[in-house]
Structures are given as C-alpha cells and as structure tokens.
Write a protein that holds these residues in place. Structure first.
Motif, PDB file in Angstrom:
ATOM      1  N   LYS A 163       0.829  -1.204   0.000  1.00  0.00           N
ATOM      2  CA  LYS A 163       0.000   0.000   0.000  1.00  0.00           C
ATOM      3  C   LYS A 163       0.867   1.260   0.000  1.00  0.00           C
ATOM      4  N   LEU A 164       1.939   1.239   0.784  1.00  0.00           N
ATOM      5  CA  LEU A 164       2.832   2.406   0.829  1.00  0.00           C
ATOM      6  C   LEU A 164       3.516   2.632  -0.514  1.00  0.00           C
ATOM      7  N   GLU A 165       3.913   1.549  -1.151  1.00  0.00           N
ATOM      8  CA  GLU A 165       4.555   1.674  -2.469  1.00  0.00           C
ATOM      9  C   GLU A 165       3.597   2.303  -3.470  1.00  0.00           C
ATOM     10  N   ALA A 166       2.318   1.889  -3.402  1.00  0.00           N
ATOM     11  CA  ALA A 166       1.331   2.447  -4.334  1.00  0.00           C
ATOM     12  C   ALA A 166       1.121   3.937  -4.062  1.00  0.00           C
ATOM     13  N   GLU A 167       1.047   4.322  -2.779  1.00  0.00           N
ATOM     14  CA  GLU A 167       0.857   5.738  -2.430  1.00  0.00           C
ATOM     15  C   GLU A 167       2.092   6.553  -2.812  1.00  0.00           C
ATOM     16  N   ARG A 168       3.262   6.007  -2.581  1.00  0.00           N
ATOM     17  CA  ARG A 168       4.498   6.700  -2.955  1.00  0.00           C
ATOM     18  C   ARG A 168       4.556   6.935  -4.458  1.00  0.00           C
ATOM     19  N   GLN A 169       4.158   5.911  -5.197  1.00  0.00           N
ATOM     20  CA  GLN A 169       4.149   6.028  -6.655  1.00  0.00           C
ATOM     21  C   GLN A 169       3.229   7.158  -7.107  1.00  0.00           C
ATOM     22  N   GLN A 170       2.084   7.288  -6.434  1.00  0.00           N
ATOM     23  CA  GLN A 170       1.132   8.338  -6.805  1.00  0.00           C
ATOM     24  C   GLN A 170       1.682   9.717  -6.477  1.00  0.00           C
ATOM     25  N   GLU A 212       7.364  10.956   4.704  1.00  0.00           N
ATOM     26  CA  GLU A 212       6.958   9.966   5.711  1.00  0.00           C
ATOM     27  C   GLU A 212       6.953   8.554   5.122  1.00  0.00           C
ATOM     28  N   ILE A 213       6.380   8.451   3.940  1.00  0.00           N
ATOM     29  CA  ILE A 213       6.294   7.137   3.287  1.00  0.00           C
ATOM     30  C   ILE A 213       7.690   6.579   3.011  1.00  0.00           C
ATOM     31  N   GLN A 214       8.557   7.456   2.485  1.00  0.00           N
ATOM     32  CA  GLN A 214       9.910   6.998   2.160  1.00  0.00           C
ATOM     33  C   GLN A 214      10.646   6.545   3.423  1.00  0.00           C
ATOM     34  N   SER A 215      10.447   7.281   4.503  1.00  0.00           N
ATOM     35  CA  SER A 215      11.083   6.924   5.778  1.00  0.00           C
ATOM     36  C   SER A 215      10.573   5.570   6.278  1.00  0.00           C
ATOM     37  N   ARG A 216       9.244   5.355   6.153  1.00  0.00           N
ATOM     38  CA  ARG A 216       8.660   4.081   6.603  1.00  0.00           C
ATOM     39  C   ARG A 216       9.145   2.912   5.747  1.00  0.00           C
ATOM     40  N   LEU A 217       9.233   3.124   4.460  1.00  0.00           N
ATOM     41  CA  LEU A 217       9.726   2.070   3.562  1.00  0.00           C
ATOM     42  C   LEU A 217      11.182   1.740   3.864  1.00  0.00           C
ATOM     43  N   ASN A 218      11.974   2.753   4.204  1.00  0.00           N
ATOM     44  CA  ASN A 218      13.375   2.520   4.577  1.00  0.00           C
ATOM     45  C   ASN A 218      13.459   1.681   5.854  1.00  0.00           C
ATOM     46  N   GLU A 219      12.566   1.990   6.810  1.00  0.00           N
ATOM     47  CA  GLU A 219      12.531   1.217   8.065  1.00  0.00           C
ATOM     48  C   GLU A 219      12.178  -0.243   7.790  1.00  0.00           C
ATOM     49  N   ILE A 220      11.183  -0.445   6.942  1.00  0.00           N
ATOM     50  CA  ILE A 220      10.781  -1.816   6.584  1.00  0.00           C
ATOM     51  C   ILE A 220      11.919  -2.539   5.873  1.00  0.00           C
ATOM     52  N   SER A 221      12.618  -1.815   4.983  1.00  0.00           N
ATOM     53  CA  SER A 221      13.738  -2.404   4.247  1.00  0.00           C
ATOM     54  C   SER A 221      14.850  -2.850   5.199  1.00  0.00           C
ATOM     55  N   GLN A 222      15.126  -2.027   6.219  1.00  0.00           N
ATOM     56  CA  GLN A 222      16.142  -2.392   7.219  1.00  0.00           C
ATOM     57  C   GLN A 222      15.753  -3.675   7.942  1.00  0.00           C
ATOM     58  N   LEU A 223      14.487  -3.794   8.329  1.00  0.00           N
ATOM     59  CA  LEU A 223      14.013  -4.986   9.034  1.00  0.00           C
ATOM     60  C   LEU A 223      14.046  -6.215   8.124  1.00  0.00           C
ATOM     61  N   LYS A 224      13.752  -6.020   6.839  1.00  0.00           N
ATOM     62  CA  LYS A 224      13.781  -7.146   5.883  1.00  0.00           C
ATOM     63  C   LYS A 224      15.189  -7.688   5.719  1.00  0.00           C
ATOM     64  N   ARG A 225      16.182  -6.795   5.748  1.00  0.00           N
ATOM     65  CA  ARG A 225      17.563  -7.248   5.619  1.00  0.00           C
ATOM     66  C   ARG A 225      17.968  -8.127   6.813  1.00  0.00           C
ATOM     67  N   LYS A 226      17.333  -7.889   7.962  1.00  0.00           N
ATOM     68  CA  LYS A 226      17.699  -8.622   9.174  1.00  0.00           C
ATOM     69  C   LYS A 226      16.857  -9.883   9.404  1.00  0.00           C
ATOM     70  N   TYR A 227      15.548  -9.769   9.113  1.00  0.00           N
ATOM     71  CA  TYR A 227      14.657 -10.807   9.647  1.00  0.00           C
ATOM     72  C   TYR A 227      13.795 -11.534   8.614  1.00  0.00           C
ATOM     73  N   GLY A 228      13.838 -11.135   7.358  1.00  0.00           N
ATOM     74  CA  GLY A 228      13.026 -11.845   6.369  1.00  0.00           C
ATOM     75  C   GLY A 228      12.871 -11.034   5.107  1.00  0.00           C
ATOM     76  N   THR A 229      12.457 -11.693   4.045  1.00  0.00           N
ATOM     77  CA  THR A 229      12.344 -11.000   2.751  1.00  0.00           C
ATOM     78  C   THR A 229      11.004 -10.290   2.582  1.00  0.00           C
ATOM     79  N   THR A 230      10.029 -10.582   3.446  1.00  0.00           N
ATOM     80  CA  THR A 230       8.719  -9.933   3.389  1.00  0.00           C
ATOM     81  C   THR A 230       8.276  -9.595   4.812  1.00  0.00           C
ATOM     82  N   ILE A 231       7.251  -8.733   4.922  1.00  0.00           N
ATOM     83  CA  ILE A 231       6.699  -8.396   6.241  1.00  0.00           C
ATOM     84  C   ILE A 231       6.122  -9.639   6.912  1.00  0.00           C
ATOM     85  N   ASP A 232       5.455 -10.488   6.124  1.00  0.00           N
ATOM     86  CA  ASP A 232       4.898 -11.718   6.703  1.00  0.00           C
ATOM     87  C   ASP A 232       5.992 -12.602   7.289  1.00  0.00           C
ATOM     88  N   GLU A 233       7.126 -12.694   6.603  1.00  0.00           N
ATOM     89  CA  GLU A 233       8.240 -13.493   7.136  1.00  0.00           C
ATOM     90  C   GLU A 233       8.793 -12.878   8.422  1.00  0.00           C
TER      91      GLU A 233
END
Length: 563
Positions: free
Chosen positions: A212-219, A301-322
């Motif tokens: 959802k954030l990616e779609a909003e960022r794109q817009q 805000e969106i870019q900052s949140r996506l960066n935070e998610i990206s940091q967590l993905k590098r540590k704990y999984g390739t997706t939010i569900d993981e």
C-alpha cells in the motif's frame, strides 16, 4: 535395462553405437581389444570420476550417452522428480561429455545436472562389479540396508515406524541440549532475541502495508503527471462543445427519431446508457481532482517508513509476513529460555516416553532382522554350495544395542565369512582371494539382484582365477542372475560365454595411422568359433570347434531348465 549405448571419441573408440537385449550379454575378445574401455565408458556414464585422458587423441571432447528402459515404479522416477528432472515411465537417458581439458558436463533426460546427481541416479540403473570393485557388498555400512531389502515389506514397514518415533526422539534430545547449554551462552542468546523482538514490535508492522505504501508513494512521486492526465480527461469530457455535450445532443436526436419510428428505440437507449455512464465518469474524475493533493511531507513519511521496513527485511526476512513469523518464533523461544527449567522438565518427561516407543519399535525391527538374517544365511549357503564352496560358512552378524538409537535402528550388521573349516569367521570386507571372492560375490548378487531393483548389472572379468567345474558353475550362476536383471559380462571363460543370450565380439582395427575398437554381434556359427578360440588359444582345430559346439549345446539345456 540398458537399451542403447553411444560412445564417441573415447580412448581408442572413434564412434560406437550398441543395442543391448534382455538376459545375459557376454563381451569377449583378445586382451587389449577394448573390452574394459566399454566398461570405463559405462562407469563414467553413471557418475564415475573422469579426466581429459579419456578423450581420443586429436579430439576436443568425448561423448557417452545411454538410454535405459524402466518400469512404472522404478526408484529413478521419484529421484528424478526430486531433482526437477522430467521422467516418464518408459525410459531415462544419461549423457556425459568430457573435454580434453578435463571439464565434465552431465545430463539426465536433457537437463544439466551435477556429477553427484548423475552418480545417485546412475546407481539406481547400473551396478558395475570388477575383480577389486565390489561396491555395496564390500561396504560394511551398506550391509544393514541389503539385509532390509532382502527382508522385504515387513522390514520396510517396521523400519518406517521406527524412523517416525526416532525422529521425534531425536528432536526432543536436540531441544533439551539447546535449553541445557551454559548460562552465559543462553544469556547472550536471550539478550539478542529480546532486542530483535523489541525492534520488530516497535515497528508495528502490518501485513500488506508495504504494498500500500509503495502504491501511495508512486502516486505522490508522479503527482503532476497524474493531475495533468485527470485534468485533460475531465476537460475533454465536460463543458460546452465537449464530448458529454455532443453525446447529449446525439441522445436527444435519437430520442426524436425513436418517437417517429420505434425501430430506432434501441439506438436511443444505447446512446442514453453511454451518456449516463460517461456522466458518472465525469463526476468521478471531478471528485478525484478535488481530493487530489500534493503533500511533500507525506512523501517523506512514506519513504522513511519504507526505509525502516527495508532495514528490518535485511535482518529478519524477505517480506513483512516473514518478519512477523520470525517474531512469533523468537517470542516462543524467549518464553522457553525465560522458563527453561520448566520446559526442560517437561521435555525430559516427553523424552522418556519417546524412548520407550523407540526401544519398542527398535526391538520389533531387530527381531525381524534376526529372522531375515537366518534366511539370508541359508540362501547364501545354498548358492555357495552350487559354486563348490560347500564348506564355506556365511554369517550375518547382528549386534543389537538397546541403549544406542540410530537412524536405521538399534542394530549393527556386518557380513562375516570363513572359507576354510576350523578358521574363525572374518568380516567379508577382509576376504582377499580372487577366485573365492568371485564366487562369494556371485552368490550374493544372485540373492540380492532379486531385491535391489537394479536395471543392469555389469561383471568385468569377475571370473578371474577359476577354471573347470567352478568356471561352469560361475557361468550358470551369472545366467541365473540374468533371469532377474539384465547382465553384461566381460569374460575369458568359454563356459561363461557359452551361456550368453547375446555374444558380442570386440576387436581392434587399424585404419590408416589410427586404431579403433569395433563390436560385432556373433551368430551361432561365429559363437562356436569364438568359444573354440577361447578354449584353445590362437590355433583352432576341428576337435576344438566340436568341443565348443558341445559346450553350447550343454549350455542350451541348462538355460532351458533354468527358465
């Protein structure tokens, strides 16, 4: 069975294509003619170690290809499926190429595979035995599986039940060991995963949030382009002299026409429907333009949140569900480590209960193995008696250790033998006499060929060191094996050659400055001549040829009675 074999530029073989039949195929020829080269090619085809030395001089690469026919329940089919190789229920094709530089390329049914995969599949298709290469029979750790194969379905089912409870037992042991590690290590582990859990929980991740954030960022990132496109669409549709205005005029005109002639009524209805749909579209576009707002702060805000998610993905999984799944896993581990004494006590109780089940299933399996061992001993003794080794004692040594649980049971099994009365039993792997080993191996292969499901068995001069009535017995025994499995046999014994269903003669030919190996199928008359040569050597006499024909006639009677 092996149906077709193609060899190109391999050693002294330039190009060779062979077709094989069921039953016993014997390959004969003068020493150095190239018989063992064909076996070398088959070994490489089924995963043997290769080198550039095998490539014919002056060529870039050697090529070996074999087609095997298989049945619907052949073990190769699930094995191929496991490795992602397409396999039907009729045939399987192996191919091996070796470059002059030593590089090897392996394929199974056209798919490129590693050498280890080729070797694993090849082992299910072909079993190659030489004078000093006895593979599974001479490999003590394989004896337990050979006995289980001989025991049949009852042992297979018992072993499967044992493996199920053993797996649970081993898992409990692993958990207890993990929770019983030294305090300092566990404290470090607890600190680490507690930090990780806090980091994930503080992020308050929501499944599907990233998309959802990616779609909003794109817009937001394309706001000007999006606003311009919607404005252009709105202006084209709405206003005096625009699309909606002209469509309204068209609708009114058709309405007048329909009032005069009802045949025009469908045209009016179609135009009216289009007008109202387009009118709704204009309202929707207008509403979007009113609500569309460029907010550079929101984009940050969106870019900052996506960066935070990206940091967590590098540590704990390739997706939010993981990441969320990982947080659940470490939360359970934190609970275990925090209350580890309670967990260890519970697991130890479960382990004691599992131990009873493993021991019970292991003892059932052991009893079945003991019964199969006695049957196997009787069968081997009967086979050895037919090979004039009636004084040989064969023993399946079963050592049961109730306190030692292994993946394959509580038994250690090894084949023992003594060939001389009064001498102690010794492990089969330590028997060294060539003639005796040839007969022992044939006796065992006669038994195991019915249980292993191998497509083809190759014997490379395993009859070395025997003669006379023993040679005749070996010929009969090899033929007996060929009743259940396709057998290819290189032999110097006329008694073995006489038992062949198909006789191939191998010779070297010189053409120009090069030497090549050729293979010729022999008819009955040619068979007699070749067997006569094997009996007498270089000089062939009428008496020798008569002797060869008598040997062929005797073999035909033996083969007829064996069917």
């Amino acid at each position: 069975m092996l149906q077709e074999l193609s060899i190109r530029h391999f050693a002294i073989i330039d190009a060779l294509a062979l077709s094989f039949e069921r039953g016993l195929t014997v390959l004969t020829g003068e020493t150095g003619a190239g018989k063992s080269i064909i076996i070398d090619a088959l070994q490489l085809l089924t995963g043997g170690r290769g080198s550039g030395e095998f490539v014919r001089h002056g060529e870039k690469k050697a090529e070996i290809e074999g087609m095997f026919s298989i049945h619907a329940d052949h073990p190769c089919i699930p094995l191929c499926q496991e490795f992602g190789i397409e396999a039907d229920e009729e045939s399987i094709i192996l191919r091996r190429e070796i470059s002059a530089a030593g590089k090897s390329v392996c394929r199974v049914n056209g798919k490129m595979v590693t050498l280890s995969i080729l070797r694993e599949i090849g082992a299910k298709l072909m079993d190659i035995h030489g004078q000093h290469e006895h593979q599974e029979l001479m490999n003590a750790p394989s004896h337990i599986r050979l006995l289980d194969d001989f025991g049949g379905r009852s042992i297979e089912q018992a072993r499967r039940r044992y493996e199920e409870v053993f797996h649970q037992y081993a898992h409990l042991q692993s958990e207890i060991r993990r929770l019983s590690e030294n305090d300092q290590h566990l404290a470090h582990r607890l600190d680490l995963i507690q930090f990780q859990l806090n980091e994930i929980e503080n992020a308050s991740l929501v499944s599907g949030e990233e998309e959802k954030l990616e779609a909003e960022r794109q817009q937001l990132a394309n706001f000007e382009k999006l606003y311009g496109a919607l404005s252009e669409a709105y202006n084209a549709l709405s206003g005096e002299g625009r699309a909606l205005d002209w469509l309204g005029l068209s609708m009114n005109g058709l309405e007048s026409a329909a009032s005069i002639n009802e045949e025009y009524k469908p045209l009016h209805e179609s135009a009216a429907n289009s007008f109202y749909v387009l009118e709704d579209t204009v309202r929707d576009v207008s509403s979007l333009l009113d609500t569309l707002e460029f907010n550079p702060g929101r984009l940050n805000e969106i870019q900052s949140r996506l960066n935070e998610i990206s940091q967590l993905k590098r540590k704990y999984g390739t997706t939010i569900d993981e990441i969320l799944h990982y947080s659940e896993t470490i939360a359970k581990e934190i609970d275990q480590l925090t209350h580890r004494d309670t967990h260890v006590t519970r697991l130890q109780k479960e382990l004691e209960e599992a131990k009873k089940h493993v021991l019970a299933e292991g003892q059932k399996l052991s009893l079945l193995r003991l019964d199969a061992a006695r049957q196997l001993e009787e069968a081997i003794h009967q086979e050895l008696k037919e090979l004039y080794m009636e004084k040989t004692v064969f023993n399946v040594n079963v050592q049961t250790e109730s306190g030692q649980f292994r993946k394959d049971g509580i038994d250690q099994i090894e084949f023992y033998m003594t060939t001389n009365p009064g001498e102690p039993l010794k492990p089969l792997v330590k028997i060294a006499s060539g003639g005796e080993m040839s007969r022992v191996m044939l006796a065992m292969k006669t038994i195991f060929s019915r249980h292993q499901g191998i497509t083809s068995i190759i014997f490379d001069e395993v009859d070395t060191g025997v003669s006379g009535r023993v040679a005749q017995a070996i010929g009969e025994k090899i033929y007996k094996i060929a009743v259940h499995s396709q057998v290819l046999c290189i032999s110097h014994l006329p008694q073995v050659a006489a038992m062949a269903d198909t006789h191939l003669y191998i010779q070297k030919q010189q053409g120009g400055a090069r030497t090549s190996t050729t293979v010729t199928p022999l008819d009955e008359e040619e068979k007699a001549s070749e067997i006569g040569r094997m009996i007498s050597g270089a000089e062939m006499t009428d008496l020798t040829k008569e002797h060869a024909k008598e040997l062929l006639a005797l073999s035909a009677k033996i083969k007829h009675s064996a069917v």
